[in-house]
Scaffold this active site. Structure first.
Site, PDB file in Angstrom:
ATOM      1  N   GLY C  32      55.575 -14.397 -42.894  1.00  0.00           N
ATOM      2  CA  GLY C  32      53.687 -14.919 -43.665  1.00  0.00           C
ATOM      3  C   GLY C  32      53.365 -14.654 -44.767  1.00  0.00           C
ATOM      4  O   GLY C  32      53.059 -14.704 -45.180  1.00  0.00           O
ATOM      5  N   CYS C 241      48.537 -38.332 -19.244  1.00  0.00           N
ATOM      6  CA  CYS C 241      49.031 -38.784 -20.468  1.00  0.00           C
ATOM      7  C   CYS C 241      48.825 -40.117 -19.698  1.00  0.00           C
ATOM      8  O   CYS C 241      49.098 -39.962 -18.168  1.00  0.00           O
ATOM      9  CB  CYS C 241      50.635 -38.645 -20.628  1.00  0.00           C
ATOM     10  SG  CYS C 241      51.446 -39.528 -21.632  1.00  0.00           S
ATOM     11  N   CYS C 244      52.872 -41.097 -18.924  1.00  0.00           N
ATOM     12  CA  CYS C 244      53.548 -39.874 -17.793  1.00  0.00           C
ATOM     13  C   CYS C 244      52.798 -38.938 -16.931  1.00  0.00           C
ATOM     14  O   CYS C 244      53.355 -38.174 -16.596  1.00  0.00           O
ATOM     15  CB  CYS C 244      54.610 -39.102 -18.817  1.00  0.00           C
ATOM     16  SG  CYS C 244      53.554 -38.023 -19.228  1.00  0.00           S
ATOM     17  N   CYS C 266      51.066 -38.785 -24.987  1.00  0.00           N
ATOM     18  CA  CYS C 266      51.582 -37.386 -24.990  1.00  0.00           C
ATOM     19  C   CYS C 266      52.033 -37.805 -26.733  1.00  0.00           C
ATOM     20  O   CYS C 266      52.645 -39.112 -27.340  1.00  0.00           O
ATOM     21  CB  CYS C 266      53.117 -37.250 -24.804  1.00  0.00           C
ATOM     22  SG  CYS C 266      52.523 -36.132 -23.044  1.00  0.00           S
ATOM     23  N   CYS C 272      57.236 -37.333 -23.316  1.00  0.00           N
ATOM     24  CA  CYS C 272      57.283 -37.862 -21.950  1.00  0.00           C
ATOM     25  C   CYS C 272      57.713 -39.458 -21.334  1.00  0.00           C
ATOM     26  O   CYS C 272      58.104 -39.336 -20.404  1.00  0.00           O
ATOM     27  CB  CYS C 272      55.999 -38.373 -23.028  1.00  0.00           C
ATOM     28  SG  CYS C 272      55.160 -39.983 -22.864  1.00  0.00           S
TER      29      CYS C 272
END
Lengths: 258, 235, 322
Positions: C32, C241, C244, C266, C272
């Site tokens: 980080g 979605c 899909c 998606c 997808c």
């Protein structure tokens, strides 16, 4: 009042090259005591304030502070992390220009709440309730809590800055010309507010001002500075009513009578 | 009878640095003491240094020489050499002072101006206000003025606020600097009553009164300040 | 060897790559923490992923299989260009399949398919400093990181709640890494934040313009900041979605016409397509695998690879941009 001071300053000097910022300043400050540092611009009073608040490192001398746990710590030997922690918990610093002490682009509520969040408060509702309380204590309407200080008048900004500093219950507050640049009526309101807060909270404060009336109203003790040195110190009313040093007599005699 | 205030060999002069350092002697060899339950009055012509003596006893003027021994709590303290912090403690606990003029603070009501010394001594604010109300009523200050800041009051009204502020506490020593100067006869009598009550309560009082009637009514004895004169008259 | 149009493997010279790898290693060692590095001029403008490209160029080897996504999609200009770039300068295999990739360079999404050990996710980062908008001084923000003074981060969240009644930050949502450094996860939707937590993949972040690299090593704790009474929540969608039927995935709104017609699909195109059994998906992968073969055995030495030229397209390359 306890029998021990809060701050002990001994032979503090700050030089800028060969130029004197402040020289050989020694005093003790007790809890609940307000000390005014007066003098004209260039007298070293702001240099002294910056040294005491560790925003500036002195060239020589010591300053010790009695921490909340009763331990004495030398300010200039503390790590930066410790000093910064002190600055946002047990100390406050009220700048002459509120923009220097506020975050102008975040709301009044967040300005007050920042110190709480900095010491780990993670409860929004509680932080906000504290902010509301503090805004009312400095006479800012609750419905201004989500406004940015940019939308505030000079006096309001200064009061917000004070609330932001006092929210963590500091024991020592540094003030640099806290009423400078404000209209007289706004100044009076602010002085009254400061006076009340200082009394109610038992704050110790070091107030730098060139305005002797401000010093008389706020402080019990006073130091007069000239060319970096303390030329006279004592009870505020004693110094003002019976000034002994030539420079203090000049200052006092220069006050405009209304 | 106890003697809570003893002044010995006190001298005071002013050095005027703005006037080439000329020194103006005010008083020298000031020696007297005040007992509990008595009211002593400083006497002498205007400019003899009465006010300066009173101010030294309150720590408001610095003392050049000598001692001012005050019974503070259970101990004796020399006010002339005390630290500012000690002087403040003495003012809070031991010596009260009624000045000639009220120094007003913006936006603070007359009631709170009067109650403040009690609050500073740790009394509850409401209790202090109640006491302030009764004092202001006794001094005949119109009730409609109580909630206003005294800055705009007349001289007599301000003086009464000032007296109430000075008399509200139970300081064992009380200094009075012409408290009746701008009062009418009725209110002068009230002040005389208040002083009598303080005497009865065992307070040691020292005052300056130009009004002979009041002086005769309250004074147990007069301390002649001309005895402390330095030859020159102070400004 | 005298051909001036010859590039080193993966475009950057070896010294630069070593310098960047050092920064990456330091970043991994201090999860980080923003490591400054000497960002190079790249043959693309700032804001197009110069930081991510430099990180990818420094870690990529001939055996790697690269996937590049932009807002979850493999077929946008940015993704296609960067993929083409590495095909040209490193001759590596490319793919659109998340599972097949060893390195995934991403702009603003983390794939829906969970990443696995050995994969590296490279984020393109515009502004690495999470404290920047509240504290403009770099000297001060560095100090705040060093001293762990993160109250200001909550000031930002406080402002959100005060203004919107909830934490309205939806992307670049600040996280705390392994209980120490507060980090900007780049402008990914906060939907993806939980995927960072204890991910088996190595996550690297490159900011080219700001010259910072930071990292989240595998299996590192990544916690989104919040308030006790306003806990962190990811976005939810009230419909699956439209293509899909996937639920619990991040959806993009697609405008269909000028009459307000729209649908939610998606954002992760590979995910997808996989779900729909789209044949183009596998063809991408097949071709990618094949492409890596030619120079696949080259050793990653400092010797420049002569075969790579800037101008002539390699086999099959033209098709990819279609």
């Amino acid at each position: 009042m306890t029998d021990e001071p809060l701050l002990r300053v001994s032979a503090l000097s700050k030089f800028y090259g060969s130029r004197v910022g402040c020289e050989n300043v020694t005093f003790d400050l007790w809890p609940g005591e307000v000390l005014a540092v007066v003098g004209e611009s260039g007298s070293g009073k702001t240099t002294l304030l910056n040294c005491l608040s560790t925003r500036l490192l002195p060239s020589s001398g010591t300053a010790s502070y009695r921490m909340r746990d009763g331990q004495w710590r030398e300010l200039y030997r503390m790590s930066e992390a410790e000093r910064r922690f002190l600055m946002r918990t047990d100390w406050g610093f009220v700048h002459q220009n509120p923009a220097d002490g506020l975050r102008m682009t975040v709301s009044a509520g967040a300005n007050v709440g920042e110190r709480l969040m900095a010491v780990g408060d993670r409860h929004y509702g509680r932080i906000r309730a504290t902010a509301v309380d503090w805004l009312s204590r400095v006479e800012i309407d609750e419905d201004r809590i989500d406004d940015e200080p940019r939308a505030f008048s000079g006096g309001m900004r200064q009061r917000l800055q004070i609330a932001r500093n006092l929210v963590t219950g500091p024991r020592l507050v540094f003030m640099d010309e806290p009423t400078g640049g404000l209209d007289v009526s706004v100044q009076a309101r602010l002085l009254d507010l400061l006076r009340r807060l200082v009394t109610d909270l038992g704050l110790a404060a070091i107030v730098v001002t060139h305005d002797l009336a401000v010093a008389r109203l706020l402080s019990q003790r006073m130091m007069v500075m000239k060319d970096g040195r303390v030329v006279e110190s004592g009870l505020t009313d004693r110094v003002l009513d019976d000034p002994r040093a030539p420079y203090t007599q000049l200052l006092v005699s220069s006050i405009l009578q209304v | 009878m106890a003697t809570p205030l003893v002044v010995s060999d006190v001298a005071k002069s002013f050095t005027m640095h703005l006037r080439d350092g000329v020194t103006l002697p005010v008083v020298a060899g000031v020696s007297f003491s005040i007992r509990t339950g008595e009211c002593a009055v400083l006497g002498g012509p205007s400019g003899a240094g009465k006010s300066s003596i009173l101010k030294m006893l309150y720590g408001n003027y610095a003392v050049d020489e000598g001692q001012i021994i005050v019974q503070h709590g259970n101990g004796l303290i020399d006010l002339a050499s005390a630290t500012p912090r000690t002087v403040l403690a003495i003012r809070r606990q031991t010596i009260g002072y009624v000045s000639q003029f009220l120094r007003t603070v913006p936006r603070v009501s007359a009631l709170d101006v009067v109650a403040e010394p009690l609050v500073e001594r740790g009394e509850d604010r409401e209790a202090a206000r109640a006491k302030a109300r009764s004092l202001l009523a006794q001094l005949n200050l119109p009730e409609k003025l109580w909630a206003l800041p005294p800055a705009t009051f007349s001289g007599g009204e301000q003086q009464r606020v000032n007296i109430a502020r000075g008399f509200i506490t139970e300081h064992p020593i009380l200094l009075l600097d012409e408290p009746t100067a701008s009062l009418d006869a009725k209110n002068r009598d009230v002040v005389v009553e208040l002083i009598a009550a303080k005497k009865a309560a065992g307070v040691a009082l020292l005052g300056i009164f130009h009004d002979l009637d009041v002086r005769d009514a309250v004074a147990d004895r007069v301390i002649d300040v001309t005895a402390f004169a330095t030859g020159k008259v102070a400004a | 060897m005298t051909d001036i149009a010859t590039y080193n493997f993966a475009y950057l010279d070896e010294q630069t790559k070593r310098m960047i790898r050092r920064a990456i290693l330091k970043g991994i060692a201090i999860p980080g923490y923003q490591v400054p590095f000497a960002s190079r001029e790249m043959p693309m403008p700032y804001g197009w992923g110069t930081g991510g490209v430099q990180v990818t160029a420094s870690i990529i080897g001939p055996d790697d299989v690269l996937k590049v996504i932009d807002q979850g999609a493999d077929d946008t200009t940015n993704a296609v260009s960067i993929r083409a770039f590495f095909k040209k300068v490193a001759k590596v295999a490319v793919t659109t399949e998340t599972a097949k990739a060893t390195i995934i360079q991403t702009r603003h999404r983390i794939p829906e398919q969970p990443l696995t050990a050995g994969q590296v996710l490279v984020f393109q980062v515009p502004i690495p400093e999470p404290l920047r908008f509240l504290e403009p001084r770099e000297t001060e923000t560095r100090k705040m990181h060093a001293l762990e003074e993160y109250g200001l981060m909550h000031v930002k969240l406080y402002e959100d709640i005060a203004r919107h009644g909830r934490i309205a930050t939806t992307y670049a949502y600040p996280v705390k890494v392994e209980g120490r450094y507060v980090m900007d996860p780049s402008p990914t939707p906060k939907f993806d934040n939980p995927k960072m937590h204890r991910s088996p993949a190595l996550q690297l972040f490159g900011a080219g313009r700001e010259k910072r690299i930071y990292a989240v090593p595998p299996f590192t704790g990544v916690v989104s900041l919040d308030f006790e009474d306003h806990p962190f929540e990811v976005q939810t969608f009230d419909q699956p979605c439209a293509l899909c039927g996937a639920e619990n995935v991040y959806l993009d709104e697609v405008i269909l016409d000028d009459h307000g017609g729209h649908m939610f699909v998606c954002s992760d195109t590979d995910h997808c397509e996989k779900r729909r059994g789209d044949p183009t998906s596998s063809s991408w992968g097949d071709r990618a695998e094949g492409a890596g073969g030619a120079d696949g055995q080259s050793s990653p030495s400092s010797t420049p690879i002569p075969a790579l030229r800037a101008d002539p397209p390699h086999n099959g390359e033209g098709k990819e941009a279609e």
